[in-house]
Design a protein around this motif. Structure first.
Motif, PDB file in Angstrom:
ATOM      1  N   ARG A 194      -3.963  -2.383  17.710  1.00 26.76           N
ATOM      2  CA  ARG A 194      -4.187  -3.782  17.339  1.00 26.76           C
ATOM      3  C   ARG A 194      -3.056  -4.684  17.829  1.00 26.76           C
ATOM      4  O   ARG A 194      -3.272  -5.859  18.127  1.00 26.76           O
ATOM      5  CB  ARG A 194      -4.341  -3.903  15.822  1.00 26.76           C
ATOM      6  CG  ARG A 194      -5.641  -3.328  15.288  1.00 26.76           C
ATOM      7  CD  ARG A 194      -5.869  -3.741  13.846  1.00 26.76           C
ATOM      8  NE  ARG A 194      -4.851  -3.203  12.948  1.00 26.76           N
ATOM      9  CZ  ARG A 194      -4.937  -2.035  12.332  1.00 26.76           C
ATOM     10  NH1 ARG A 194      -6.004  -1.256  12.519  1.00 26.76           N
ATOM     11  NH2 ARG A 194      -3.976  -1.624  11.529  1.00 26.76           N
ATOM     12  N   GLN A 195      -1.851  -4.131  17.924  1.00 26.03           N
ATOM     13  CA  GLN A 195      -0.707  -4.909  18.407  1.00 26.03           C
ATOM     14  C   GLN A 195      -0.712  -5.070  19.928  1.00 26.03           C
ATOM     15  O   GLN A 195       0.088  -5.827  20.475  1.00 26.03           O
ATOM     16  CB  GLN A 195       0.601  -4.237  17.977  1.00 26.03           C
ATOM     17  CG  GLN A 195       0.863  -4.258  16.488  1.00 26.03           C
ATOM     18  CD  GLN A 195       1.080  -5.658  15.955  1.00 26.03           C
ATOM     19  OE1 GLN A 195       1.747  -6.473  16.575  1.00 26.03           O
ATOM     20  NE2 GLN A 195       0.506  -5.947  14.790  1.00 26.03           N
ATOM     21  N   GLY A 196      -1.581  -4.336  20.615  1.00 25.76           N
ATOM     22  CA  GLY A 196      -1.610  -4.409  22.070  1.00 25.76           C
ATOM     23  C   GLY A 196      -0.462  -3.684  22.733  1.00 25.76           C
ATOM     24  O   GLY A 196      -0.086  -4.002  23.872  1.00 25.76           O
ATOM     25  N   LEU A 197       0.101  -2.674  22.047  1.00 30.44           N
ATOM     26  CA  LEU A 197       1.207  -1.903  22.597  1.00 30.44           C
ATOM     27  C   LEU A 197       0.674  -0.766  23.469  1.00 30.44           C
ATOM     28  O   LEU A 197      -0.533  -0.555  23.580  1.00 30.44           O
ATOM     29  CB  LEU A 197       2.059  -1.333  21.462  1.00 30.44           C
ATOM     30  CG  LEU A 197       2.631  -2.348  20.467  1.00 30.44           C
ATOM     31  CD1 LEU A 197       3.381  -1.631  19.349  1.00 30.44           C
ATOM     32  CD2 LEU A 197       3.550  -3.342  21.169  1.00 30.44           C
ATOM     33  N   ASN A 198       1.579  -0.010  24.069  1.00 34.07           N
ATOM     34  CA  ASN A 198       1.252   1.264  24.704  1.00 34.07           C
ATOM     35  C   ASN A 198       1.583   2.372  23.707  1.00 34.07           C
ATOM     36  O   ASN A 198       2.404   2.175  22.801  1.00 34.07           O
ATOM     37  CB  ASN A 198       2.064   1.433  25.987  1.00 34.07           C
ATOM     38  CG  ASN A 198       1.926   0.244  26.921  1.00 34.07           C
ATOM     39  OD1 ASN A 198       0.830  -0.101  27.327  1.00 34.07           O
ATOM     40  ND2 ASN A 198       3.045  -0.394  27.243  1.00 34.07           N
ATOM     41  N   ILE A 221      -5.365   9.394  20.338  1.00 31.64           N
ATOM     42  CA  ILE A 221      -5.626   8.616  21.554  1.00 31.64           C
ATOM     43  C   ILE A 221      -6.905   7.806  21.391  1.00 31.64           C
ATOM     44  O   ILE A 221      -6.951   6.606  21.726  1.00 31.64           O
ATOM     45  CB  ILE A 221      -5.719   9.557  22.769  1.00 31.64           C
ATOM     46  CG1 ILE A 221      -4.354  10.239  23.005  1.00 31.64           C
ATOM     47  CG2 ILE A 221      -6.173   8.804  24.009  1.00 31.64           C
ATOM     48  CD1 ILE A 221      -4.414  11.391  23.995  1.00 31.64           C
ATOM     49  N   GLU A 222      -7.933   8.425  20.865  1.00 36.64           N
ATOM     50  CA  GLU A 222      -9.210   7.726  20.693  1.00 36.64           C
ATOM     51  C   GLU A 222      -9.092   6.610  19.657  1.00 36.64           C
ATOM     52  O   GLU A 222      -9.662   5.519  19.844  1.00 36.64           O
ATOM     53  CB  GLU A 222     -10.291   8.725  20.293  1.00 36.64           C
ATOM     54  CG  GLU A 222     -10.631   9.720  21.404  1.00 36.64           C
ATOM     55  CD  GLU A 222     -11.615  10.783  20.969  1.00 36.64           C
ATOM     56  OE1 GLU A 222     -12.274  11.369  21.851  1.00 36.64           O
ATOM     57  OE2 GLU A 222     -11.732  11.036  19.750  1.00 36.64           O
ATOM     58  N   GLU A 223      -8.362   6.859  18.577  1.00 39.19           N
ATOM     59  CA  GLU A 223      -8.178   5.832  17.544  1.00 39.19           C
ATOM     60  C   GLU A 223      -7.416   4.640  18.112  1.00 39.19           C
ATOM     61  O   GLU A 223      -7.768   3.475  17.858  1.00 39.19           O
ATOM     62  CB  GLU A 223      -7.424   6.427  16.352  1.00 39.19           C
ATOM     63  CG  GLU A 223      -7.294   5.510  15.160  1.00 39.19           C
ATOM     64  CD  GLU A 223      -8.582   5.420  14.349  1.00 39.19           C
ATOM     65  OE1 GLU A 223      -8.602   4.622  13.389  1.00 39.19           O
ATOM     66  OE2 GLU A 223      -9.550   6.134  14.651  1.00 39.19           O
ATOM     67  N   HIS A 228      -7.530  -1.162  20.584  1.00 40.99           N
ATOM     68  CA  HIS A 228      -6.722  -1.884  21.581  1.00 40.99           C
ATOM     69  C   HIS A 228      -7.606  -2.856  22.365  1.00 40.99           C
ATOM     70  O   HIS A 228      -8.735  -2.516  22.719  1.00 40.99           O
ATOM     71  CB  HIS A 228      -6.078  -0.884  22.550  1.00 40.99           C
ATOM     72  CG  HIS A 228      -4.938  -1.446  23.332  1.00 40.99           C
ATOM     73  ND1 HIS A 228      -5.102  -2.343  24.360  1.00 40.99           N
ATOM     74  CD2 HIS A 228      -3.589  -1.226  23.239  1.00 40.99           C
ATOM     75  CE1 HIS A 228      -3.919  -2.657  24.861  1.00 40.99           C
ATOM     76  NE2 HIS A 228      -2.995  -2.005  24.198  1.00 40.99           N
ATOM     77  N   PRO A 229      -7.098  -4.043  22.664  1.00 42.29           N
ATOM     78  CA  PRO A 229      -7.907  -4.990  23.441  1.00 42.29           C
ATOM     79  C   PRO A 229      -8.353  -4.446  24.792  1.00 42.29           C
ATOM     80  O   PRO A 229      -9.432  -4.823  25.285  1.00 42.29           O
ATOM     81  CB  PRO A 229      -6.965  -6.191  23.627  1.00 42.29           C
ATOM     82  CG  PRO A 229      -6.008  -6.100  22.483  1.00 42.29           C
ATOM     83  CD  PRO A 229      -5.832  -4.641  22.216  1.00 42.29           C
ATOM     84  N   ALA A 230      -7.548  -3.548  25.376  1.00 38.66           N
ATOM     85  CA  ALA A 230      -7.901  -2.988  26.688  1.00 38.66           C
ATOM     86  C   ALA A 230      -8.825  -1.789  26.582  1.00 38.66           C
ATOM     87  O   ALA A 230      -9.240  -1.237  27.616  1.00 38.66           O
ATOM     88  CB  ALA A 230      -6.637  -2.602  27.456  1.00 38.66           C
ATOM     89  N   GLY A 231      -9.136  -1.350  25.383  1.00 41.43           N
ATOM     90  CA  GLY A 231     -10.072  -0.248  25.201  1.00 41.43           C
ATOM     91  C   GLY A 231      -9.644   1.017  25.914  1.00 41.43           C
ATOM     92  O   GLY A 231      -8.498   1.472  25.777  1.00 41.43           O
ATOM     93  N   GLN A 232     -10.523   1.597  26.690  1.00 38.32           N
ATOM     94  CA  GLN A 232     -10.254   2.860  27.364  1.00 38.32           C
ATOM     95  C   GLN A 232      -9.182   2.738  28.449  1.00 38.32           C
ATOM     96  O   GLN A 232      -8.692   3.752  28.939  1.00 38.32           O
ATOM     97  CB  GLN A 232     -11.546   3.402  27.984  1.00 38.32           C
ATOM     98  CG  GLN A 232     -12.570   3.835  26.964  1.00 38.32           C
ATOM     99  CD  GLN A 232     -12.024   4.886  26.008  1.00 38.32           C
ATOM    100  OE1 GLN A 232     -11.507   5.926  26.430  1.00 38.32           O
ATOM    101  NE2 GLN A 232     -12.125   4.620  24.715  1.00 38.32           N
ATOM    102  N   HIS A 233      -8.827   1.520  28.808  1.00 37.98           N
ATOM    103  CA  HIS A 233      -7.795   1.323  29.819  1.00 37.98           C
ATOM    104  C   HIS A 233      -6.400   1.196  29.207  1.00 37.98           C
ATOM    105  O   HIS A 233      -5.421   1.057  29.941  1.00 37.98           O
ATOM    106  CB  HIS A 233      -8.101   0.087  30.658  1.00 37.98           C
ATOM    107  CG  HIS A 233      -9.402   0.172  31.397  1.00 37.98           C
ATOM    108  ND1 HIS A 233      -9.598   1.025  32.470  1.00 37.98           N
ATOM    109  CD2 HIS A 233     -10.587  -0.479  31.200  1.00 37.98           C
ATOM    110  CE1 HIS A 233     -10.836   0.898  32.919  1.00 37.98           C
ATOM    111  NE2 HIS A 233     -11.465   0.005  32.158  1.00 37.98           N
TER     112      HIS A 233
END
Length: 339
Positions: A194-198, A221-223, A228-233
């Protein structure tokens, strides 16, 4: 060999930087030399562990600052800085400074929660404010905001001959995109997403939906990507202890096998109230390791890794391991060294 989902895109390694308490310089110099070797071998990244009141790197920002002047290409990371020991504003300043010195190569990884053995150090660390300190996600959010350029002061402008900024200086715009979170629980993975981190996933995870390490790591990883805004990327780096033996001497092979065997019993059941699950260390020649990794559920979900060097090995052991990793194991996983 099991078919890889995608070739390995980024290969990194992680070191704790051990040293002798009575003579600490050689150990620190060894760490610098190991990272320099990693750059020559074409590794994409080198990561430093963080240890307080132990004989490992206590100030990764200082060591990374030195490395910015001894390397020119390899990405430099921390895995991870425990924020419970840090002032978020000061840490943001230090890391932005190192990022500028590196030319934009810094990858800071952080974690939240009370410092290890907090009851033993709280009077030294926070003698007057221990009960008031936010050691959870709120502390991390303050740090992230400062790195992203949020105001840290109500004033900016000129006062006499002094010029003041209302945000952390230096400001390194790309640094925020290279922030990582070390998460071992589903809650942490979702929060980081949700924070958009790696996300850094290591060889220690929490047993929540399963007690199988590979499935737990895959679940994290799936969670993370689900939130994440980038989803699977969204970027995830997997961390495991992986020890190739292609060019190892018989003595080294015996040492590595004994090390893995000594640590294997801890991998059979969850530990403590947190139900921590440890991954077995992977030891063997590169063909064997590539086979095992290609079938590993966590590995199959990522295209970048930061394999951990064992804690207590000698400098020559690390040279052999990294050389085999870059020249044998990496290519067997579809990776090509950076130029």
């Amino acid at each position: 060999m099991s078919e890889l989902v995608t070739p390995l895109r980024k290969l990194g390694f992680l070191t704790i930087g051990l040293f002798d308490g009575d003579d600490p310089r050689p150990g620190h110099e060894s760490t610098l030399e190991i990272v320099e070797l990693g750059e020559r071998l074409g590794f994409d990244s080198a990561w430093l562990r963080h240890r307080h009141l132990q004989y490992g790197i206590s100030s990764p920002t200082a060591v990374l600052a030195a490395l910015t002047q001894r390397t020119s290409r390899i990405e430099l990371g921390t895995a991870v800085i425990p924020l419970g020991w840090e002032n978020p504003l000061r840490l943001a300043e230090d890391l932005a400074t190192v990022d500028v010195l590196s030319g934009g190569r810094l990858n800071p990884g952080v974690s939240t929660g009370p410092p290890m053995h907090f009851d033993r150090v709280r009077s030294a660390l926070y003698p007057d404010t221990a009960e008031q300190e936010d050691l959870g996600y709120g502390r991390a959010e303050r740090f992230i905001d400062f790195v992203r350029g949020a105001p840290a002061s109500e004033f900016r402008g000129t006062e006499g001959i002094e010029v003041f900024s209302d945000r952390v200086q230096p400001h390194s715009p790309g640094l925020a995109d290279r922030l990582w979170y070390g998460g071992g629980s589903l809650r942490s993975a979702a929060w980081a997403g949700r924070q958009g981190l790696n996300l850094l996933v290591s060889s220690v995870v929490k047993a929540e939906r399963s007690e199988d390490f590979e499935q737990i790591q895959l679940g994290l990883i799936e969670e993370f990507r689900a939130h994440h805004p980038a989803g699977q990327h969204a970027r995830v780096s997997q961390g495991l202890v992986v020890i190739p033996t292609d060019s190892a001497t018989p003595a080294q092979r015996a040492k590595y096998a004994a090390y893995a065997a000594d640590r294997l019993p801890r991998t059979t059941t969850p530990h403590g109230p947190a139900r921590l699950v440890y991954s077995p260390d992977l030891v063997g020649d590169s063909a064997q390791l590539a086979e095992r990794l290609s079938a590993h559920a966590g590995f199959r979900a990522v295209d970048e890794v930061a394999f951990a060097l064992p804690f207590h090995f000698d400098h020559d052991d690390y040279v052999q391991i990294l050389t085999d990793m870059a020249t044998k194991l990496g290519p067997a996983l579809g990776w090509r060294p950076a130029r």
